[in-house]
Design a protein around this motif. Structure first.
Motif, PDB file in Angstrom:
ATOM      1  N   ASP A 158       8.989  -6.114   0.311  1.00  0.00           N
ATOM      2  CA  ASP A 158       8.685  -6.748  -0.966  1.00  0.00           C
ATOM      3  C   ASP A 158       7.647  -7.852  -0.784  1.00  0.00           C
ATOM      4  N   LEU A 159       7.761  -8.588   0.296  1.00  0.00           N
ATOM      5  CA  LEU A 159       6.801  -9.651   0.579  1.00  0.00           C
ATOM      6  C   LEU A 159       5.405  -9.072   0.756  1.00  0.00           C
ATOM      7  N   VAL A 160       5.295  -7.995   1.533  1.00  0.00           N
ATOM      8  CA  VAL A 160       3.995  -7.359   1.727  1.00  0.00           C
ATOM      9  C   VAL A 160       3.427  -6.876   0.398  1.00  0.00           C
ATOM     10  N   ASP A 161       4.267  -6.241  -0.416  1.00  0.00           N
ATOM     11  CA  ASP A 161       3.801  -5.737  -1.716  1.00  0.00           C
ATOM     12  C   ASP A 161       3.298  -6.871  -2.596  1.00  0.00           C
ATOM     13  N   ARG A 162       4.004  -7.990  -2.573  1.00  0.00           N
ATOM     14  CA  ARG A 162       3.596  -9.119  -3.405  1.00  0.00           C
ATOM     15  C   ARG A 162       2.303  -9.748  -2.918  1.00  0.00           C
ATOM     16  N   VAL A 163       2.121  -9.786  -1.595  1.00  0.00           N
ATOM     17  CA  VAL A 163       0.856 -10.290  -1.050  1.00  0.00           C
ATOM     18  C   VAL A 163      -0.293  -9.380  -1.472  1.00  0.00           C
ATOM     19  N   LEU A 164      -0.099  -8.070  -1.348  1.00  0.00           N
ATOM     20  CA  LEU A 164      -1.150  -7.130  -1.723  1.00  0.00           C
ATOM     21  C   LEU A 164      -1.493  -7.225  -3.205  1.00  0.00           C
ATOM     22  N   ALA A 165      -0.513  -7.592  -4.023  1.00  0.00           N
ATOM     23  CA  ALA A 165      -0.735  -7.732  -5.464  1.00  0.00           C
ATOM     24  C   ALA A 165      -1.284  -9.108  -5.845  1.00  0.00           C
ATOM     25  N   GLY A 166      -1.519  -9.963  -4.855  1.00  0.00           N
ATOM     26  CA  GLY A 166      -2.040 -11.301  -5.133  1.00  0.00           C
ATOM     27  C   GLY A 166      -0.996 -12.281  -5.601  1.00  0.00           C
ATOM     28  N   GLY A 167       0.282 -11.992  -5.328  1.00  0.00           N
ATOM     29  CA  GLY A 167       1.359 -12.834  -5.824  1.00  0.00           C
ATOM     30  C   GLY A 167       1.531 -14.159  -5.126  1.00  0.00           C
ATOM     31  N   PHE A 168       0.874 -14.355  -3.977  1.00  0.00           N
ATOM     32  CA  PHE A 168       1.012 -15.618  -3.252  1.00  0.00           C
ATOM     33  C   PHE A 168      -0.308 -16.361  -3.098  1.00  0.00           C
ATOM     34  N   GLY A 169      -1.382 -15.811  -3.664  1.00  0.00           N
ATOM     35  CA  GLY A 169      -2.659 -16.485  -3.497  1.00  0.00           C
ATOM     36  C   GLY A 169      -3.811 -15.523  -3.672  1.00  0.00           C
ATOM     37  N   PRO A 170      -4.913 -15.760  -2.976  1.00  0.00           N
ATOM     38  CA  PRO A 170      -6.120 -14.955  -3.181  1.00  0.00           C
ATOM     39  C   PRO A 170      -5.913 -13.488  -2.797  1.00  0.00           C
TER      40      PRO A 170
END
Length: 277
Positions: free
Chosen positions: A16-28
């Motif tokens: 889930d963390l990887v998916d959210r990073v790929l979706a821009g959920g934590f930043g650029p």
């Protein structure tokens, strides 16, 4: 997304963390962020006064001002991994065939987007200058304090570090040492090689961030979450990754980004998340 405290909301799992990073959920957008430097650090250690030593190898990736890392067993890093990483965007590396490359890339991105600091939930903990053993023991005390268990409880230790075992013993805690390398501890105790087989008889888990790179982290997290037992991570590998999972099976993290305590005899800083102190 952030909680009312201003701290980022925990991801529900590593994937889930990887998916959210790929979706821009934590930043650029990670497709717009490229790795400028990739390097490995090889370490052999035998602290003065100790009867045994160990070796480590760490892949580190630099993204702007941030460095992300993943430790591997010596010799396990694929040929060409460093060359694959230089100039590559983070999103591509998050899909690399090598798990350590994927972990180091995720760590570098999150170190860049959510650096260790109070604004992101971290509590800094100073390490004093000293010999390699003195610094190892100081770090071990900082880690062991995060384990929420009463004297007499049994802690599964995944990734054997003798100073950590020493610190747990000082707190009156029993432990089951486990490491893929097997062997014995400094005190002649057998080291188990199958951590998952030992979980049922333990009251808490203390695990190395290396579990991210070898695939054993998620089973540990799910077990701890299901049983409601503490899972504390000591993280040179994934120091910026694991704090984002506090509250989703992980109860506390001692995060130690590069450069690690064993590279320098001077004072340093580690960062603690979660736990009851």
């Amino acid at each position: 997304m952030t909680a009312s405290t201003g701290h980022p909301v925990a991801a529900s799992s590593y994937d889930d963390l990887v998916d959210r990073v790929l979706a821009g959920g934590f930043g650029p957008d990670p497709r717009t962020r490229r790795i400028s430097v990739a390097f490995t650090t090889r370490q052999a250690v035998r602290h003065e006064g100790r009867g045994s030593g160990y070796r480590n190898e760490v892949l580190s990736l630099r993204l702007a001002e941030a460095v992300g890392s993943c430790a591997v067993e010596p010799g396990e890093l694929p040929d060409g991994a460093v060359d694959d990483c230089v100039g590559a965007d983070v999103a591509r590396l998050l899909e690399h065939e090598s798990p350590p490359v994927r972990v180091a890339a995720l760590d570098a991105y999150l170190m860049h987007a959510l650096p260790h600091g109070p604004e992101n939930g971290a509590r800094p903990f100073p390490l004093p200058s000293g010999t390699s053993l003195e610094k190892s023991r100081a770090r071990a005390r900082a880690v062991a304090e995060l384990v929420d268990a009463a004297p007499g409880a049994t802690v599964l230790v995944v990734g054997v570090v003798n100073s950590l075992l020493e610190a747990l013993r000082a707190r009156g805690l029993a432990y089951v040492p486990c490491d893929l390398k097997g062997g014995t501890t400094e005190w002649g105790e057998p080291v188990r090689t199958d951590a998952l087989a030992e979980l049922a008889r333990c009251d808490a888990v203390l695990a190395s961030g290396m579990t991210l790179g070898n695939g054993s982290f998620e089973p540990l997290r799910r077990h701890a979450q299901r049983r409601g037992i503490p899972l504390v991570m000591f993280a040179q590998t994934g120091s910026a990754v694991l704090p984002r999972l506090v509250g989703s099976g992980v109860t506390a993290v001692c995060a130690e980004p590069y450069p690690f305590f064993w590279l320098d005899g001077g004072p340093g800083i580690i960062h603690r998340y979660g736990g009851v102190l």
